[in-house]
Enzyme design. Structure first.
Site, PDB file in Angstrom:
ATOM      1  N   CYS A 171      -9.103 -32.524 -27.412  1.00  0.00           N
ATOM      2  CA  CYS A 171      -7.808 -32.765 -28.070  1.00  0.00           C
ATOM      3  C   CYS A 171      -7.260 -34.082 -27.520  1.00  0.00           C
ATOM      4  O   CYS A 171      -7.921 -35.102 -27.613  1.00  0.00           O
ATOM      5  CB  CYS A 171      -6.857 -31.595 -27.855  1.00  0.00           C
ATOM      6  SG  CYS A 171      -6.570 -31.158 -26.134  1.00  0.00           S
ATOM      7  N   ARG A 200      -4.991 -28.271 -25.476  1.00  0.00           N
ATOM      8  CA  ARG A 200      -5.156 -27.511 -26.714  1.00  0.00           C
ATOM      9  C   ARG A 200      -6.613 -27.097 -26.912  1.00  0.00           C
ATOM     10  O   ARG A 200      -6.902 -26.011 -27.422  1.00  0.00           O
ATOM     11  CB  ARG A 200      -4.686 -28.354 -27.914  1.00  0.00           C
ATOM     12  CG  ARG A 200      -3.198 -28.466 -28.028  1.00  0.00           C
ATOM     13  CD  ARG A 200      -2.784 -29.444 -29.128  1.00  0.00           C
ATOM     14  NE  ARG A 200      -2.955 -30.837 -28.734  1.00  0.00           N
ATOM     15  CZ  ARG A 200      -2.630 -31.881 -29.493  1.00  0.00           C
ATOM     16  NH1 ARG A 200      -2.135 -31.670 -30.703  1.00  0.00           N
ATOM     17  NH2 ARG A 200      -2.791 -33.106 -29.065  1.00  0.00           N
TER      18      ARG A 200
END
Lengths: 139, 296
Positions: B254, B259
């Site tokens: 990410c 994430r």
């Protein structure tokens, strides 16, 4: 240039708190004073703060020649965004557009410290910058 | 990797067909084990105001910046730091660590991933995270727990199986290996993600690593309660729609690897993919590095 009150005063108060937990508690209390703007979903994408995972929307207009600041934090767990929104609203509501001139990204670190994640600091910084840009456009 | 310990499993999750259901527990299970001395509950959030505003009674906070990152090197804590952290929260090698947090467990999965680098496999994520616990009106506390300090002995951190570095990613790209970009579609496409004339998100270039599939991390979540989607839905999302093969190496990334640790968890433990790594250098490294190719 100092930040508009009560932002400057709040930062000075935080600076007297040596314990990080006390500073966080002060910010939590501040977040409780956040009042969501009376706009209905779906909120316009042009009002959304870019890069903010908490989905924050801002509207800035002139009411009788003074700023009218409206902010929605569309996340019940977005406490940091709520705290910042409450402070920005209180500082700028009813003031002249040029009073937003001194706002900058450093404000986020002055309030929340340097221990923010990259995403969180980006979102909060963009909230400050968007309100500033919307205000100065009305000057 | 299967751990035979039905005592540690939630019935509702066991029935969902996940590959390794023992790594996920539901809020009922956590409520039943709040006072279980063999279970240590850990809250890990992006927003530093959340834990002090109220947390699951007895839960410890593990802060991403202060607890998991090295303050000087872009890296995670070392063996010594992990031992101190585990001793602070009263953990032993037998303790089951249950993670939960904000952003639908995005940060909880990140902490979980770091703990796996030290081989503490007796761990799980609470399905639905902080939001589900609050929505269910379960009790919270502002009291910070203290634990009797332990003498946790950790192995050296092993990055080789779960963490990808730049050169490995480049080699993976050249072999046309499986990559998942879990950022938003705007980040993937390279559209502007910051205010005009103001600082950007930390990368000189916008776009994605060549060949990466775009599957935003939150697609693995039921938006109404933050729980993970069913096995069938996850298979459709990653394997049918994107063609990811469960037996081939996959690297998720990410912006800084937070994430993507959520997607790493989904691919590895829920779908059971055999070789999944998290590239925590992610776009802040790849998008800024000299000589690395990108796609828009």
């Amino acid at each position: 240039m100092p930040y508009p009150e009560p932002i400057q005063g709040f930062i000075e108060t935080l600076s007297f708190l040596e314990d990080r937990a006390d500073r966080i508690q002060a910010l939590i209390e501040l977040s409780k004073s956040y009042q969501p703007a009376p706009h209905e979903k779906p909120y316009p994408t042009e009002n959304r703060v870019p890069g903010c995972e908490s989905e924050v929307y801002t509207w800035v207009s002139l009411k009788e020649g003074a700023l009218d600041i409206e902010i929605v934090v569309d996340n019940p767990q977005g406490l940091s965004a709520m705290a910042l929104a409450a402070l920005l609203s209180e500082a700028l509501q009813g003031k002249s557009p040029s009073s937003a001139e001194s706002l900058d990204g450093e404000l986020v670190f002055a309030l929340f410290g340097r221990e923010l994640s990259m995403g969180k600091s980006l979102g909060l910084t963009n909230l400050v910058q968007q309100v500033k840009a919307q205000s100065l456009k009305l000057a | 990797m299967k751990i035979n310990q039905n005592y540690f499993m939630s019935d509702s999750i066991q029935n969902r067909g996940y590959a390794y259901p023992e790594f996920l527990v539901d809020t009922d299970w956590v409520a039943e084990h709040v006072n279980d001395p063999s279970v240590i509950i850990v809250e890990s959030n992006e927003d530093p105001l959340l834990y002090p505003s109220g947390h699951i009674p007895g839960a410890f906070e593990v802060d991403w910046t202060l607890d998991l990152n090295d303050p000087l090197v872009r890296d995670y804590l070392d063996k010594d730091g992990f031992e101190k952290l585990m001793s602070r929260i009263g953990a032993t090698p037998e303790s089951k660590i249950v993670f939960y947090g904000d952003k639908n467990n995005w940060w909880a999965c990140y902490a979980f991933w770091v703990f796996q680098l030290f081989g503490h496999t007796n761990a799980a994520v609470m399905d639905g995270g902080r939001l589900k616990w609050i929505k269910e009106n379960r009790p919270t506390s502002t009291e910070k727990p203290t634990a009797e300090s332990t003498n946790y002995q950790a192995p050296n951190r092993d990055d080789s199986k779960l963490r990808a570095f730049r050169d490995e990613v480049l080699s993976h790209v050249k072999k046309q290996g499986q990559l998942v970009d879990v950022r938003s579609p705007e980040e993937y496409s390279g559209e502007r993600m910051h205010m005009p004339d103001y600082p950007n998100e930390g990368a000189l270039r916008g776009g994605h690593i060549p060949g990466a599939k775009s599957v935003p991390w939150a697609k693995a979540i039921n938006p109404e309660d933050g729980t993970f989607k069913s096995m069938e839905e996850l298979k459709e999302l990653y394997e049918v729609s994107q063609g990811l093969k469960s037996n081939e190496p996959t690297i998720a990334y990410c912006r800084i690897g937070e994430r993507s640790s959520h997607t790493w968890f989904v691919l590895k433990y829920l779908l059971g993919h055999s070789n999944v790594k998290n590239y925590d250098g992610s776009w802040t490294e790849w998008g800024n590095s000299v000589g690395l190719p990108i796609e828009k």
